[in-house]
Motif scaffolding. Structure first.
Motif, PDB file in Angstrom:
ATOM      1  N   VAL A   1       0.847  -1.203   0.000  1.00 35.19           N
ATOM      2  CA  VAL A   1       0.000   0.000   0.000  1.00 35.19           C
ATOM      3  C   VAL A   1       0.875   1.243   0.000  1.00 35.19           C
ATOM      4  N   HIS A   2       0.737   2.074  -1.011  1.00 38.88           N
ATOM      5  CA  HIS A   2       1.451   3.352  -1.020  1.00 38.88           C
ATOM      6  C   HIS A   2       0.578   4.405  -0.337  1.00 38.88           C
ATOM      7  N   LEU A   3       1.201   5.134   0.563  1.00 42.38           N
ATOM      8  CA  LEU A   3       0.461   6.087   1.387  1.00 42.38           C
ATOM      9  C   LEU A   3       1.114   7.457   1.270  1.00 42.38           C
TER      10      LEU A   3
ATOM     11  N   VAL B   1      13.392   8.843 -16.061  1.00 43.71           N
ATOM     12  CA  VAL B   1      13.127   7.405 -16.010  1.00 43.71           C
ATOM     13  C   VAL B   1      11.692   7.059 -16.398  1.00 43.71           C
ATOM     14  N   LYS B   2      10.805   8.053 -16.361  1.00 41.88           N
ATOM     15  CA  LYS B   2       9.437   7.834 -16.853  1.00 41.88           C
ATOM     16  C   LYS B   2       9.089   9.007 -17.776  1.00 41.88           C
ATOM     17  N   PRO B   3       9.739   9.023 -18.968  1.00 43.42           N
ATOM     18  CA  PRO B   3       9.645  10.219 -19.822  1.00 43.42           C
ATOM     19  C   PRO B   3       8.238  10.498 -20.359  1.00 43.42           C
TER      20      PRO B   3
ATOM     21  N   ARG C   1      15.891  -0.315   6.430  1.00 45.09           N
ATOM     22  CA  ARG C   1      15.307  -1.564   5.914  1.00 45.09           C
ATOM     23  C   ARG C   1      15.637  -1.709   4.423  1.00 45.09           C
ATOM     24  N   ARG C   2      15.691  -0.577   3.717  1.00 45.91           N
ATOM     25  CA  ARG C   2      16.010  -0.644   2.291  1.00 45.91           C
ATOM     26  C   ARG C   2      17.468  -1.043   2.064  1.00 45.91           C
ATOM     27  N   ILE C   3      18.386  -0.523   2.893  1.00 43.75           N
ATOM     28  CA  ILE C   3      19.800  -0.875   2.741  1.00 43.75           C
ATOM     29  C   ILE C   3      19.957  -2.387   2.914  1.00 43.75           C
ATOM     30  N   ASP C   4      19.342  -2.909   3.965  1.00 42.16           N
ATOM     31  CA  ASP C   4      19.429  -4.341   4.241  1.00 42.16           C
ATOM     32  C   ASP C   4      18.830  -5.155   3.077  1.00 42.16           C
ATOM     33  N   ARG C   5      17.680  -4.716   2.604  1.00 44.45           N
ATOM     34  CA  ARG C   5      17.015  -5.448   1.523  1.00 44.45           C
ATOM     35  C   ARG C   5      17.804  -5.348   0.221  1.00 44.45           C
ATOM     36  N   ASN C   6      18.336  -4.156  -0.076  1.00 43.49           N
ATOM     37  CA  ASN C   6      19.114  -3.987  -1.307  1.00 43.49           C
ATOM     38  C   ASN C   6      20.312  -4.927  -1.323  1.00 43.49           C
TER      39      ASN C   6
ATOM     40  N   ILE D   1      15.069  -1.514 -18.090  1.00 46.57           N
ATOM     41  CA  ILE D   1      14.626  -1.555 -16.697  1.00 46.57           C
ATOM     42  C   ILE D   1      13.451  -2.511 -16.561  1.00 46.57           C
ATOM     43  N   GLN D   2      12.537  -2.427 -17.526  1.00 42.87           N
ATOM     44  CA  GLN D   2      11.363  -3.307 -17.478  1.00 42.87           C
ATOM     45  C   GLN D   2      11.771  -4.776 -17.498  1.00 42.87           C
ATOM     46  N   GLN D   3      12.760  -5.076 -18.328  1.00 46.15           N
ATOM     47  CA  GLN D   3      13.225  -6.465 -18.418  1.00 46.15           C
ATOM     48  C   GLN D   3      13.858  -6.915 -17.093  1.00 46.15           C
ATOM     49  N   ALA D   4      14.553  -5.997 -16.420  1.00 44.47           N
ATOM     50  CA  ALA D   4      15.150  -6.326 -15.116  1.00 44.47           C
ATOM     51  C   ALA D   4      14.052  -6.750 -14.138  1.00 44.47           C
ATOM     52  N   PHE D   5      12.929  -6.024 -14.161  1.00 44.00           N
ATOM     53  CA  PHE D   5      11.807  -6.392 -13.288  1.00 44.00           C
ATOM     54  C   PHE D   5      11.168  -7.700 -13.746  1.00 44.00           C
ATOM     55  N   ASN D   6      10.897  -7.786 -15.051  1.00 48.54           N
ATOM     56  CA  ASN D   6      10.179  -8.963 -15.556  1.00 48.54           C
ATOM     57  C   ASN D   6      10.944 -10.250 -15.282  1.00 48.54           C
TER      58      ASN D   6
ATOM     59  N   ILE E   1      17.242   4.170  -1.641  1.00 52.44           N
ATOM     60  CA  ILE E   1      17.184   3.591  -2.973  1.00 52.44           C
ATOM     61  C   ILE E   1      16.442   2.257  -2.956  1.00 52.44           C
ATOM     62  N   GLY E   2      15.926   1.914  -4.123  1.00 54.95           N
ATOM     63  CA  GLY E   2      15.106   0.718  -4.218  1.00 54.95           C
ATOM     64  C   GLY E   2      15.346  -0.006  -5.531  1.00 54.95           C
ATOM     65  N   ARG E   3      14.385  -0.845  -5.878  1.00 60.57           N
ATOM     66  CA  ARG E   3      14.569  -1.687  -7.054  1.00 60.57           C
ATOM     67  C   ARG E   3      14.778  -0.912  -8.360  1.00 60.57           C
ATOM     68  N   PRO E   4      14.133   0.265  -8.557  1.00 65.21           N
ATOM     69  CA  PRO E   4      14.401   0.985  -9.816  1.00 65.21           C
ATOM     70  C   PRO E   4      15.894   1.322  -9.992  1.00 65.21           C
ATOM     71  N   HIS E   5      16.559   1.663  -8.866  1.00 66.22           N
ATOM     72  CA  HIS E   5      17.995   1.962  -8.955  1.00 66.22           C
ATOM     73  C   HIS E   5      18.785   0.707  -9.329  1.00 66.22           C
TER      74      HIS E   5
HETATM   75  P1  AMP Z   1      10.773  -0.829  -4.193  1.00 65.25           P
HETATM   76  O1  AMP Z   1      10.185   0.311  -3.398  1.00 65.25           O
HETATM   77  O2  AMP Z   1      12.243  -0.907  -4.059  1.00 65.25           O
HETATM   78  O3  AMP Z   1      10.077  -2.142  -3.905  1.00 65.25           O
HETATM   79  O4  AMP Z   1      10.482  -0.504  -5.729  1.00 65.25           O
HETATM   80  C1  AMP Z   1       9.166  -0.276  -6.119  1.00 65.25           C
HETATM   81  C2  AMP Z   1       9.165   0.492  -7.401  1.00 65.25           C
HETATM   82  O5  AMP Z   1       9.689  -0.321  -8.443  1.00 65.25           O
HETATM   83  C3  AMP Z   1       7.763   0.872  -7.852  1.00 65.25           C
HETATM   84  O6  AMP Z   1       7.376   2.126  -7.362  1.00 65.25           O
HETATM   85  C4  AMP Z   1       7.895   0.876  -9.364  1.00 65.25           C
HETATM   86  O7  AMP Z   1       8.385   2.135  -9.797  1.00 65.25           O
HETATM   87  C5  AMP Z   1       8.952  -0.147  -9.640  1.00 65.25           C
HETATM   88  N1  AMP Z   1       8.382  -1.454 -10.000  1.00 65.25           N
HETATM   89  C6  AMP Z   1       7.919  -2.422  -9.176  1.00 65.25           C
HETATM   90  N2  AMP Z   1       7.506  -3.497  -9.866  1.00 65.25           N
HETATM   91  C7  AMP Z   1       7.704  -3.223 -11.174  1.00 65.25           C
HETATM   92  C8  AMP Z   1       7.494  -3.924 -12.390  1.00 65.25           C
HETATM   93  N3  AMP Z   1       6.990  -5.167 -12.406  1.00 65.25           N
HETATM   94  N4  AMP Z   1       7.812  -3.304 -13.535  1.00 65.25           N
HETATM   95  C9  AMP Z   1       8.350  -2.066 -13.532  1.00 65.25           C
HETATM   96  N5  AMP Z   1       8.572  -1.340 -12.434  1.00 65.25           N
HETATM   97  C10 AMP Z   1       8.265  -1.902 -11.257  1.00 65.25           C
END
Ligand code: AMP
Ligand code: ZN
Ligand code: FE
Ligand code: FE
Length: 276
Positions: free
Chosen positions: A76-78, A250-252, A100-105, A152-157, A134-138
Protein backbone atom coordinates in the motif's frame (compact mmCIF):
# COMPACT_ATOMS: atom_id res chain seq x y z
CA UNK A 1 -6.97 32.20 -8.60
CA UNK A 2 -8.82 30.47 -11.40
CA UNK A 3 -5.82 29.14 -13.29
CA UNK A 4 -4.24 27.66 -10.17
CA UNK A 5 -2.93 24.14 -10.73
CA UNK A 6 -0.89 22.08 -8.28
CA UNK A 7 0.81 18.72 -8.90
CA UNK A 8 0.79 16.89 -5.58
CA UNK A 9 2.75 13.76 -6.51
CA UNK A 10 6.34 14.14 -7.74
CA UNK A 11 9.68 12.44 -7.04
CA UNK A 12 13.15 13.99 -6.89
CA UNK A 13 16.74 12.73 -6.69
CA UNK A 14 16.08 12.36 -2.94
CA UNK A 15 14.36 9.09 -3.95
CA UNK A 16 14.10 7.62 -7.45
CA UNK A 17 13.43 10.72 -9.56
CA UNK A 18 16.06 12.19 -11.87
CA UNK A 19 15.53 15.91 -11.12
CA UNK A 20 16.85 17.62 -8.01
CA UNK A 21 14.29 19.28 -5.73
CA UNK A 22 15.32 22.69 -7.06
CA UNK A 23 15.00 21.52 -10.66
CA UNK A 24 11.52 20.24 -9.83
CA UNK A 25 10.48 23.69 -8.60
CA UNK A 26 11.77 25.27 -11.81
CA UNK A 27 10.10 22.64 -13.99
CA UNK A 28 6.83 23.16 -12.14
CA UNK A 29 7.02 26.87 -12.76
CA UNK A 30 7.86 26.36 -16.43
CA UNK A 31 4.87 24.04 -16.77
CA UNK A 32 2.62 26.83 -15.44
CA UNK A 33 1.96 25.20 -12.08
CA UNK A 34 1.38 27.37 -9.03
CA UNK A 35 1.54 24.62 -6.42
CA UNK A 36 3.61 21.51 -5.87
CA UNK A 37 4.25 18.72 -3.42
CA UNK A 38 7.42 16.64 -3.61
CA UNK A 39 6.46 13.16 -2.44
CA UNK A 40 9.68 11.18 -2.39
CA UNK A 41 9.55 7.54 -1.39
CA UNK A 42 10.18 7.31 2.37
CA UNK A 43 12.11 10.60 2.46
CA UNK A 44 11.51 14.26 3.24
CA UNK A 45 15.09 15.33 2.49
CA UNK A 46 13.98 17.31 -0.58
CA UNK A 47 12.46 20.02 1.58
CA UNK A 48 15.75 21.42 2.83
CA UNK A 49 16.62 22.85 -0.59
CA UNK A 50 13.09 22.95 -2.00
CA UNK A 51 11.58 25.32 0.58
CA UNK A 52 13.91 28.29 -0.02
CA UNK A 53 13.77 27.73 -3.79
CA UNK A 54 9.97 27.56 -3.82
CA UNK A 55 9.82 30.85 -1.91
CA UNK A 56 12.13 32.48 -4.45
CA UNK A 57 10.09 31.21 -7.39
CA UNK A 58 6.68 31.89 -5.86
CA UNK A 59 5.62 28.24 -5.93
CA UNK A 60 3.27 27.08 -3.18
CA UNK A 61 5.01 24.03 -1.78
CA UNK A 62 2.97 21.63 0.34
CA UNK A 63 4.98 19.15 2.44
CA UNK A 64 4.56 15.57 1.30
CA UNK A 65 6.04 12.08 1.35
CA UNK A 66 5.07 8.71 -0.17
CA UNK A 67 5.51 5.83 2.24
CA UNK A 68 5.72 2.20 1.12
CA UNK A 69 3.58 0.27 3.59
CA UNK A 70 2.29 -3.28 3.89
CA UNK A 71 -1.08 -4.46 5.09
CA UNK A 72 -0.77 -8.21 5.32
CA UNK A 73 0.46 -9.27 1.90
CA UNK A 74 -0.90 -6.13 0.28
CA UNK A 75 1.54 -3.41 -0.75
CA UNK A 76 0.00 0.00 0.00
CA UNK A 77 1.45 3.35 -1.02
CA UNK A 78 0.46 6.09 1.39
CA UNK A 79 0.87 9.81 0.79
CA UNK A 80 1.49 11.86 3.91
CA UNK A 81 0.59 15.51 3.31
CA UNK A 82 0.94 18.68 5.35
CA UNK A 83 3.25 17.02 7.84
CA UNK A 84 5.54 19.00 10.09
CA UNK A 85 8.86 18.15 8.46
CA UNK A 86 10.75 18.80 11.70
CA UNK A 87 8.67 16.18 13.51
CA UNK A 88 10.83 13.54 15.20
CA UNK A 89 8.39 10.69 14.51
CA UNK A 90 8.36 11.31 10.76
CA UNK A 91 12.15 11.62 10.71
CA UNK A 92 12.52 8.38 12.65
CA UNK A 93 10.13 6.58 10.27
CA UNK A 94 12.14 7.77 7.23
CA UNK A 95 15.33 6.51 8.92
CA UNK A 96 13.75 3.10 9.57
CA UNK A 97 12.82 2.88 5.88
CA UNK A 98 16.36 3.83 4.87
CA UNK A 99 17.79 1.06 7.08
CA UNK A 100 15.31 -1.56 5.91
CA UNK A 101 16.01 -0.64 2.29
CA UNK A 102 19.80 -0.88 2.74
CA UNK A 103 19.43 -4.34 4.24
CA UNK A 104 17.01 -5.45 1.52
CA UNK A 105 19.11 -3.99 -1.31
CA UNK A 106 22.14 -5.92 -0.07
CA UNK A 107 20.10 -9.12 -0.11
CA UNK A 108 18.83 -8.46 -3.64
CA UNK A 109 22.39 -7.68 -4.80
CA UNK A 110 23.65 -10.88 -3.17
CA UNK A 111 21.03 -12.89 -5.04
CA UNK A 112 22.00 -11.19 -8.30
CA UNK A 113 25.68 -12.00 -7.59
CA UNK A 114 24.77 -15.64 -7.13
CA UNK A 115 22.88 -15.56 -10.43
CA UNK A 116 26.03 -14.34 -12.18
CA UNK A 117 25.11 -10.65 -12.32
CA UNK A 118 27.63 -8.77 -10.23
CA UNK A 119 26.99 -5.05 -10.44
CA UNK A 120 29.31 -2.37 -9.09
CA UNK A 121 27.81 -1.55 -5.69
CA UNK A 122 29.87 1.58 -5.09
CA UNK A 123 27.51 4.10 -6.71
CA UNK A 124 24.53 2.53 -4.93
CA UNK A 125 26.33 2.52 -1.58
CA UNK A 126 27.32 6.14 -2.08
CA UNK A 127 23.67 6.99 -2.58
CA UNK A 128 22.33 5.20 0.47
CA UNK A 129 25.20 6.59 2.57
CA UNK A 130 23.91 10.03 1.55
CA UNK A 131 20.48 9.02 2.87
CA UNK A 132 18.77 8.29 -0.46
CA UNK A 133 16.29 5.45 0.16
CA UNK A 134 17.18 3.59 -2.97
CA UNK A 135 15.11 0.72 -4.22
CA UNK A 136 14.57 -1.69 -7.05
CA UNK A 137 14.40 0.99 -9.82
CA UNK A 138 18.00 1.96 -8.95
CA UNK A 139 19.10 -1.68 -9.01
CA UNK A 140 17.28 -2.25 -12.30
CA UNK A 141 19.08 0.71 -13.78
CA UNK A 142 22.44 -0.65 -12.54
CA UNK A 143 21.64 -3.97 -14.25
CA UNK A 144 20.97 -2.14 -17.52
CA UNK A 145 24.20 -0.11 -17.19
CA UNK A 146 26.17 -3.31 -16.58
CA UNK A 147 24.68 -4.81 -19.74
CA UNK A 148 22.90 -7.72 -18.02
CA UNK A 149 19.46 -6.69 -19.27
CA UNK A 150 18.37 -4.49 -22.17
CA UNK A 151 15.85 -2.43 -20.18
CA UNK A 152 14.63 -1.56 -16.70
CA UNK A 153 11.36 -3.31 -17.48
CA UNK A 154 13.22 -6.46 -18.42
CA UNK A 155 15.15 -6.33 -15.12
CA UNK A 156 11.81 -6.39 -13.29
CA UNK A 157 10.18 -8.96 -15.56
CA UNK A 158 13.06 -11.40 -15.36
CA UNK A 159 14.86 -10.83 -12.05
CA UNK A 160 13.67 -8.39 -9.43
CA UNK A 161 9.93 -7.94 -9.95
CA UNK A 162 7.68 -9.33 -7.18
CA UNK A 163 8.18 -13.08 -6.93
CA UNK A 164 11.02 -13.20 -9.50
CA UNK A 165 14.23 -15.13 -8.70
CA UNK A 166 16.19 -12.23 -7.17
CA UNK A 167 13.26 -10.54 -5.44
CA UNK A 168 13.41 -9.93 -1.71
CA UNK A 169 10.54 -8.39 0.17
CA UNK A 170 12.60 -7.28 3.15
CA UNK A 171 11.19 -5.84 6.35
CA UNK A 172 7.94 -3.98 6.17
CA UNK A 173 6.13 -1.26 8.06
CA UNK A 174 2.37 -1.47 8.33
CA UNK A 175 -0.19 0.91 6.92
CA UNK A 176 -1.72 1.31 10.40
CA UNK A 177 1.52 2.41 12.01
CA UNK A 178 2.28 4.78 9.13
CA UNK A 179 -1.10 6.50 9.38
CA UNK A 180 -0.46 6.97 13.09
CA UNK A 181 2.96 8.55 12.54
CA UNK A 182 1.59 10.87 9.83
CA UNK A 183 -1.20 11.98 12.16
CA UNK A 184 1.18 12.54 15.05
CA UNK A 185 3.24 14.76 12.75
CA UNK A 186 0.10 16.83 12.18
CA UNK A 187 -0.33 15.48 8.66
CA UNK A 188 -3.04 13.86 6.57
CA UNK A 189 -2.86 10.31 5.25
CA UNK A 190 -4.01 9.66 1.70
CA UNK A 191 -4.37 6.34 -0.08
CA UNK A 192 -2.14 6.71 -3.17
CA UNK A 193 -3.24 5.62 -6.67
CA UNK A 194 -5.92 3.11 -5.52
CA UNK A 195 -6.74 2.25 -9.14
CA UNK A 196 -3.30 0.57 -9.39
CA UNK A 197 -4.16 -1.91 -6.64
CA UNK A 198 -5.06 -5.48 -7.56
CA UNK A 199 -8.74 -5.10 -6.75
CA UNK A 200 -10.88 -2.03 -6.08
CA UNK A 201 -12.53 -4.00 -3.29
CA UNK A 202 -9.22 -4.34 -1.44
CA UNK A 203 -8.50 -0.63 -1.82
CA UNK A 204 -11.98 0.29 -0.58
CA UNK A 205 -11.61 -2.02 2.43
CA UNK A 206 -8.43 -0.14 3.38
CA UNK A 207 -10.48 3.03 3.70
CA UNK A 208 -11.96 1.68 6.92
CA UNK A 209 -8.64 2.76 8.41
CA UNK A 210 -8.38 6.39 9.53
CA UNK A 211 -7.34 7.74 6.13
CA UNK A 212 -8.03 11.42 5.47
CA UNK A 213 -8.19 11.26 1.71
CA UNK A 214 -7.80 9.44 -1.57
CA UNK A 215 -5.55 10.23 -4.53
CA UNK A 216 -8.26 10.39 -7.20
CA UNK A 217 -6.45 12.20 -10.02
CA UNK A 218 -3.38 10.46 -11.40
CA UNK A 219 -1.44 10.53 -14.65
CA UNK A 220 -2.66 7.25 -16.02
CA UNK A 221 -6.13 7.31 -14.53
CA UNK A 222 -8.95 7.55 -17.05
CA UNK A 223 -11.93 9.88 -16.37
CA UNK A 224 -14.17 6.96 -15.37
CA UNK A 225 -11.68 5.82 -12.76
CA UNK A 226 -11.33 9.39 -11.50
CA UNK A 227 -15.09 9.76 -11.17
CA UNK A 228 -15.30 6.42 -9.39
CA UNK A 229 -12.73 7.37 -6.74
CA UNK A 230 -14.09 10.91 -6.33
CA UNK A 231 -17.47 9.26 -5.69
CA UNK A 232 -16.00 6.98 -3.02
CA UNK A 233 -14.26 9.97 -1.39
CA UNK A 234 -17.58 11.88 -1.29
CA UNK A 235 -19.45 8.91 0.11
CA UNK A 236 -16.93 8.58 2.93
CA UNK A 237 -16.38 12.27 3.60
CA UNK A 238 -12.73 12.03 2.55
CA UNK A 239 -10.51 14.64 0.93
CA UNK A 240 -9.37 14.30 -2.67
CA UNK A 241 -5.84 14.72 -4.02
CA UNK A 242 -4.10 14.34 -7.35
CA UNK A 243 -0.77 14.42 -9.07
CA UNK A 244 1.31 13.07 -11.91
CA UNK A 245 3.81 10.77 -10.11
CA UNK A 246 6.50 12.56 -12.11
CA UNK A 247 9.90 10.80 -11.96
CA UNK A 248 11.81 12.71 -14.67
CA UNK A 249 13.82 10.91 -17.34
CA UNK A 250 13.13 7.40 -16.01
CA UNK A 251 9.44 7.83 -16.85
CA UNK A 252 9.65 10.22 -19.82
CA UNK A 253 6.01 9.72 -20.82
CA UNK A 254 4.77 11.29 -17.57
CA UNK A 255 5.31 15.08 -17.67
CA UNK A 256 5.08 17.19 -14.53
CA UNK A 257 1.60 18.65 -14.11
CA UNK A 258 -0.16 16.07 -16.33
CA UNK A 259 -2.43 15.50 -13.34
CA UNK A 260 -3.23 18.25 -10.86
CA UNK A 261 -5.66 19.78 -8.36
CA UNK A 262 -7.19 23.25 -8.08
CA UNK A 263 -6.65 25.86 -5.37
CA UNK A 264 -9.66 24.86 -3.31
CA UNK A 265 -8.44 21.26 -3.13
CA UNK A 266 -4.87 22.40 -2.35
CA UNK A 267 -6.07 24.64 0.47
CA UNK A 268 -8.12 21.88 2.06
CA UNK A 269 -5.02 19.71 2.28
CA UNK A 270 -2.29 22.18 3.17
CA UNK A 271 -2.46 24.44 6.20
CA UNK A 272 1.28 24.79 6.85
CA UNK A 273 2.47 27.65 4.81
CA UNK A 274 6.05 26.90 3.69
CA UNK A 275 5.80 29.22 0.72
CA UNK A 276 5.57 32.68 2.27
P1 AMP B 1 10.77 -0.83 -4.19
O1 AMP B 1 10.19 0.31 -3.40
O2 AMP B 1 12.24 -0.91 -4.06
O3 AMP B 1 10.08 -2.14 -3.90
O4 AMP B 1 10.48 -0.50 -5.73
C1 AMP B 1 9.17 -0.28 -6.12
C2 AMP B 1 9.17 0.49 -7.40
O5 AMP B 1 9.69 -0.32 -8.44
C3 AMP B 1 7.76 0.87 -7.85
O6 AMP B 1 7.38 2.13 -7.36
C4 AMP B 1 7.89 0.88 -9.36
O7 AMP B 1 8.39 2.14 -9.80
C5 AMP B 1 8.95 -0.15 -9.64
N1 AMP B 1 8.38 -1.45 -10.00
C6 AMP B 1 7.92 -2.42 -9.18
N2 AMP B 1 7.51 -3.50 -9.87
C7 AMP B 1 7.70 -3.22 -11.17
C8 AMP B 1 7.49 -3.92 -12.39
N3 AMP B 1 6.99 -5.17 -12.41
N4 AMP B 1 7.81 -3.30 -13.54
C9 AMP B 1 8.35 -2.07 -13.53
N5 AMP B 1 8.57 -1.34 -12.43
C10 AMP B 1 8.26 -1.90 -11.26
ZN1 ZN C 1 9.13 6.13 -7.52
FE1 FE D 1 3.42 4.96 -5.58
FE1 FE E 1 5.05 7.91 -6.52
Amino acid sequence: MTNFRADLHTHSTCSDGTKTPEELILLAKKAGLKGLSITDHDSINAYESAIPRAKEEGIWLGAGVEFSTMQGSLSVHLLGYDIDIANEGIRALCKRHLDRRIDRNKRILDKLDRSGMRVDRTPLEEMWDRGVPIGRPHIASALVDAGFVPSIQQAFNQWIGDGKPCFERGDSITTDETIEVVHEAGGKAFLAHPHLMRKAKEAIALLDKPFDGIECYYSKCNPDQERFWVGIAKERGLLVSGGSDFHGDVKPNIPIGCSWVDQDTFSKIFTRNWWS
